[in-house]
Design a protein around this motif. Sequence first.
Motif, short mmCIF file in Angstrom:
data_model
loop_
_atom_site.label_atom_id
_atom_site.label_comp_id
_atom_site.label_asym_id
_atom_site.label_seq_id
_atom_site.Cartn_x
_atom_site.Cartn_y
_atom_site.Cartn_z
N PRO A 1 39.31 56.12 103.06
CA PRO A 1 39.26 57.39 103.79
C PRO A 1 39.04 58.59 102.88
CG PRO A 1 41.36 56.26 104.14
CD PRO A 1 40.59 55.47 103.16
N ARG A 2 38.49 59.62 103.46
CA ARG A 2 38.30 60.91 102.77
C ARG A 2 39.63 61.64 102.81
NH1 ARG A 2 36.70 66.26 104.41
NH2 ARG A 2 35.22 67.14 102.95
N LEU A 3 40.06 62.21 101.69
CA LEU A 3 41.32 62.94 101.60
C LEU A 3 41.05 64.39 101.24
CD1 LEU A 3 43.38 60.38 99.50
CD2 LEU A 3 43.68 60.88 101.91
N GLU A 4 41.68 65.30 101.95
CA GLU A 4 41.63 66.73 101.62
C GLU A 4 43.04 67.18 101.29
OE1 GLU A 4 40.14 69.09 104.82
OE2 GLU A 4 38.18 68.15 104.79
N ILE A 5 43.19 67.83 100.14
CA ILE A 5 44.47 68.41 99.75
C ILE A 5 44.31 69.92 99.88
CG2 ILE A 5 46.19 68.62 97.92
CD1 ILE A 5 44.76 66.09 96.67
N HIS A 6 45.09 70.52 100.77
CA HIS A 6 45.02 71.96 101.01
C HIS A 6 46.20 72.64 100.32
CE1 HIS A 6 42.07 71.88 104.45
NE2 HIS A 6 42.33 70.60 104.25
N ARG A 7 45.88 73.65 99.53
CA ARG A 7 46.90 74.45 98.85
C ARG A 7 46.51 75.90 98.99
NH1 ARG A 7 49.23 75.57 93.72
NH2 ARG A 7 51.15 76.59 94.32
N GLY A 8 47.22 76.64 99.84
CA GLY A 8 46.82 78.01 100.12
C GLY A 8 45.44 78.01 100.73
N ASP A 9 44.54 78.78 100.16
CA ASP A 9 43.17 78.85 100.66
C ASP A 9 42.22 77.92 99.91
OD1 ASP A 9 43.76 80.73 102.60
OD2 ASP A 9 43.42 82.42 101.25
N THR A 10 42.77 77.04 99.09
CA THR A 10 41.95 76.14 98.30
C THR A 10 42.04 74.72 98.86
OG1 THR A 10 42.39 77.47 96.34
CG2 THR A 10 41.49 75.29 95.96
N VAL A 11 40.90 74.04 98.88
CA VAL A 11 40.85 72.66 99.36
C VAL A 11 40.27 71.79 98.25
CG1 VAL A 11 39.89 71.09 101.08
CG2 VAL A 11 40.48 73.43 101.74
N PHE A 12 40.97 70.71 97.94
CA PHE A 12 40.50 69.72 96.98
C PHE A 12 40.16 68.47 97.78
CE2 PHE A 12 43.94 72.27 95.22
CZ PHE A 12 43.28 72.92 94.19
N VAL A 13 38.99 67.89 97.55
CA VAL A 13 38.55 66.74 98.31
C VAL A 13 38.43 65.53 97.39
CG1 VAL A 13 36.74 65.78 99.76
CG2 VAL A 13 37.30 68.21 99.94
N LEU A 14 39.07 64.43 97.79
CA LEU A 14 38.93 63.16 97.08
C LEU A 14 38.08 62.24 97.94
CD1 LEU A 14 42.58 62.55 95.83
CD2 LEU A 14 40.58 62.99 94.41
#
Length: 137
Positions: A99-112
């Motif tokens: 699966p695609r993972l998105e890590i949201h921190r404040g207004d920033t998104v990191f995608v694995l």
Amino acid sequence: MAENGRASSQGGCTGDGEVRVQLEVRVEPVGELRSLQGWLRSDPEVRRSATVGVQGSAPRPGEMGTAMDVLQLVTGNGWSAASFVLALVAWRQTRPQRPRLEIHRGDTVFVLTGGSHEEVERVIRALDADRDEDGGR
């Protein structure tokens, strides 16, 4: 890794000097969320330093429909971005369709998406940099 996504999670310093980081993790397909929650709760490093729960979230811009569930992680001083990201990657590798993972921190998104060494290192560095900025406030 993408930036400038929408999320309500943040980090900050508590009155007692403890640095807390709040993250949201979105999984596509959404049906994998409970599996990830169980995996993170069973990981000793994550369990020691973070609270993991499922929360409702508003639809993303451009999406119609009801709120979707997201995994919410609230951490304390002992939290390690490396342990967290490696736990995500290890869980992802157990899934038949990665699966695609998105890590949201404040207004920033990191995608694995691929789990390459470079992608993992980039996300770890970015999460650590964000945390360092919060600790200096």
